[in-house]
Design a protein around this motif. Structure first.
Motif, PDB file in Angstrom:
ATOM      1  N   HIS A 242      62.857   7.898 -26.197  1.00 49.18           N
ATOM      2  CA  HIS A 242      62.145   7.745 -27.465  1.00 49.18           C
ATOM      3  C   HIS A 242      60.646   7.849 -27.200  1.00 49.18           C
ATOM      4  O   HIS A 242      60.017   6.907 -26.720  1.00 49.18           O
ATOM      5  CB  HIS A 242      62.488   6.401 -28.112  1.00 49.18           C
ATOM      6  N   CYS A 243      60.073   8.978 -27.529  1.00 51.76           N
ATOM      7  CA  CYS A 243      58.675   9.262 -27.207  1.00 51.76           C
ATOM      8  C   CYS A 243      57.795   8.883 -28.393  1.00 51.76           C
ATOM      9  O   CYS A 243      57.349   9.746 -29.169  1.00 51.76           O
ATOM     10  CB  CYS A 243      58.515  10.729 -26.852  1.00 51.76           C
ATOM     11  N   SER A 244      57.537   7.609 -28.532  1.00 52.06           N
ATOM     12  CA  SER A 244      56.793   7.123 -29.690  1.00 52.06           C
ATOM     13  C   SER A 244      55.645   6.227 -29.252  1.00 52.06           C
ATOM     14  O   SER A 244      55.433   5.967 -28.062  1.00 52.06           O
ATOM     15  CB  SER A 244      57.718   6.346 -30.621  1.00 52.06           C
ATOM     16  N   GLU A 245      54.944   5.727 -30.240  1.00 50.66           N
ATOM     17  CA  GLU A 245      53.833   4.808 -30.000  1.00 50.66           C
ATOM     18  C   GLU A 245      54.330   3.473 -29.441  1.00 50.66           C
ATOM     19  O   GLU A 245      53.592   2.760 -28.761  1.00 50.66           O
ATOM     20  CB  GLU A 245      53.077   4.594 -31.306  1.00 50.66           C
ATOM     21  N   ILE A 246      55.582   3.147 -29.723  1.00 52.40           N
ATOM     22  CA  ILE A 246      56.163   1.877 -29.276  1.00 52.40           C
ATOM     23  C   ILE A 246      56.172   1.826 -27.753  1.00 52.40           C
ATOM     24  O   ILE A 246      56.738   2.697 -27.086  1.00 52.40           O
ATOM     25  CB  ILE A 246      57.596   1.720 -29.808  1.00 52.40           C
ATOM     26  N   GLY A 247      55.543   0.820 -27.192  1.00 56.20           N
ATOM     27  CA  GLY A 247      55.526   0.641 -25.740  1.00 56.20           C
ATOM     28  C   GLY A 247      54.586   1.562 -24.990  1.00 56.20           C
ATOM     29  O   GLY A 247      54.546   1.541 -23.763  1.00 56.20           O
ATOM     30  N   HIS A 248      53.811   2.368 -25.691  1.00 57.85           N
ATOM     31  CA  HIS A 248      52.868   3.298 -25.058  1.00 57.85           C
ATOM     32  C   HIS A 248      51.491   2.641 -25.064  1.00 57.85           C
ATOM     33  O   HIS A 248      50.836   2.548 -26.099  1.00 57.85           O
ATOM     34  CB  HIS A 248      52.854   4.616 -25.830  1.00 57.85           C
ATOM     35  N   LYS A 249      51.027   2.214 -23.887  1.00 58.75           N
ATOM     36  CA  LYS A 249      49.795   1.427 -23.790  1.00 58.75           C
ATOM     37  C   LYS A 249      48.548   2.223 -24.170  1.00 58.75           C
ATOM     38  O   LYS A 249      47.609   1.672 -24.736  1.00 58.75           O
ATOM     39  CB  LYS A 249      49.647   0.868 -22.374  1.00 58.75           C
ATOM     40  N   ASN A 250      48.538   3.504 -23.841  1.00 57.09           N
ATOM     41  CA  ASN A 250      47.330   4.306 -24.080  1.00 57.09           C
ATOM     42  C   ASN A 250      47.563   5.388 -25.135  1.00 57.09           C
ATOM     43  O   ASN A 250      47.057   6.502 -25.016  1.00 57.09           O
ATOM     44  CB  ASN A 250      46.881   4.950 -22.760  1.00 57.09           C
ATOM     45  N   TYR A 251      48.327   5.051 -26.142  1.00 60.16           N
ATOM     46  CA  TYR A 251      48.691   6.016 -27.172  1.00 60.16           C
ATOM     47  C   TYR A 251      47.443   6.498 -27.915  1.00 60.16           C
ATOM     48  O   TYR A 251      46.600   5.715 -28.339  1.00 60.16           O
ATOM     49  CB  TYR A 251      49.655   5.388 -28.166  1.00 60.16           C
ATOM     50  N   LYS A 252      47.337   7.822 -28.068  1.00 58.88           N
ATOM     51  CA  LYS A 252      46.184   8.440 -28.729  1.00 58.88           C
ATOM     52  C   LYS A 252      46.582   8.892 -30.136  1.00 58.88           C
ATOM     53  O   LYS A 252      47.575   9.578 -30.316  1.00 58.88           O
ATOM     54  CB  LYS A 252      45.681   9.633 -27.918  1.00 58.88           C
TER      55      LYS A 252
END
Length: 284
Positions: A242-252
């Motif tokens: 699941h390539c989402s903002e969830i759990g992505h620390k440096n999400y742009k």
């Protein structure tokens, strides 16, 4: 059914929010008849939302490999550079007849009973190994009319015992014509603010309004109130792809979700991780 006009609040008719929907429902029925003509006699449909060209092509290839028919939709606010539909897939402009300025997958999903005998669905940013894809496809294929499957969420540990926050969400799942129709007739479903559903019983409006506003809460309410069984899919099985903002620390962030997907995730790297190189479309 009460095909009434819903009072306008925010005008976002295609985003799946009963609190901001003002179209006459007979117009939606007419549009859905066009969707039904376009899918023809296909029985196993899988909704794929195109927000990024190569991601969409990979998802379409996976769905075809699993023995289902991809139905490709898109949001005009998240217009990919290309809207390529593979042979064997079906492109539907779900907002065309209704002149929708924004269209989220929740829109056609809510009205699945009008156009799809069986409709699987997943997020545009979800991938998985093909053996797992085949497993879920077989599970969906086995659903009887009136059944459905989806990912269940409690809204976090602190809400575990508060059923008013529980929901099913459209990360991955499958619905059937009879289940979708029953949800609509009972005023439950996928859209936000299900307490404003035109078919909701007047005597339950205050009770329903006490539930969380978010999408899929109506499905959870349908399960609770009407003792319906929803097959719960395990979200943990899907987390790695699941390539989402969830759990992505440096999400742009970017101007729309398609650009964000390509900005934050390397499709080739994700495909290698999921052993999907064989189905990876070439770069333009």
């Amino acid at each position: 059914m009460n095909w009434e006009v819903i009072k306008k609040k925010d005008g976002k008719n295609g985003t799946g929010n009963w609190g901001g929907f003002d179209l006459p429902l007979d117009a939606v029925m007419e549009a859905a008849s066009s969707w039904k003509r376009q899918v023809g006699s296909e029985q196993k449909l899988w909704l794929c939302w195109n927000i990024s060209h190569r991601w969409s092509l990979l998802q379409q290839r996976m769905v075809l490999e699993a023995g289902w028919t991809p139905v490709v939709g898109h949001d005009p606010n998240c217009q990919p550079e290309h809207l390529t539909t593979l042979p064997g897939a079906i492109f539907i402009d779900f907002g065309k007849e209704l002149d929708l300025k924004a269209v989220w997958p929740h829109f056609p999903l809510e009205f699945a009973f009008l156009w799809a005998p069986k409709l699987a669905f997943w997020h545009a940013d979800l991938l998985m190994p093909m053996d797992k894809m085949h497993k879920f496809a077989a599970q969906f294929d086995a659903l009887e009319d009136g059944q459905m499957a989806a990912v269940h969420s409690t809204g976090g540990l602190r809400h575990f015992f508060n059923r008013k926050t529980h929901r099913y969400w459209e990360l991955l799942g499958c619905t059937t014509e009879a289940a979708s129709r029953d949800q609509f007739e009972k005023g439950c479903g996928w859209w936000r603010n299900f307490h404003s559903h035109p078919n909701g019983p007047v005597g339950e409006k205050a009770q329903r309004a006490a539930y969380w506003y978010d999408s899929g809460v109506g499905i959870s309410y349908w399960e609770q109130r009407y003792k319906q069984r929803v097959v719960r899919l395990n979200e943990r099985e899907l987390t790695a792809g699941h390539c989402s903002e969830i759990g992505h620390k440096n999400y742009k962030k970017s101007v729309h979700k398609g650009l964000e997907l390509d900005l934050n995730f390397d499709l080739d790297a994700v495909a290698r991780k999921m052993d999907l190189e064989e189905w990876l479309p070439p770069k333009n």
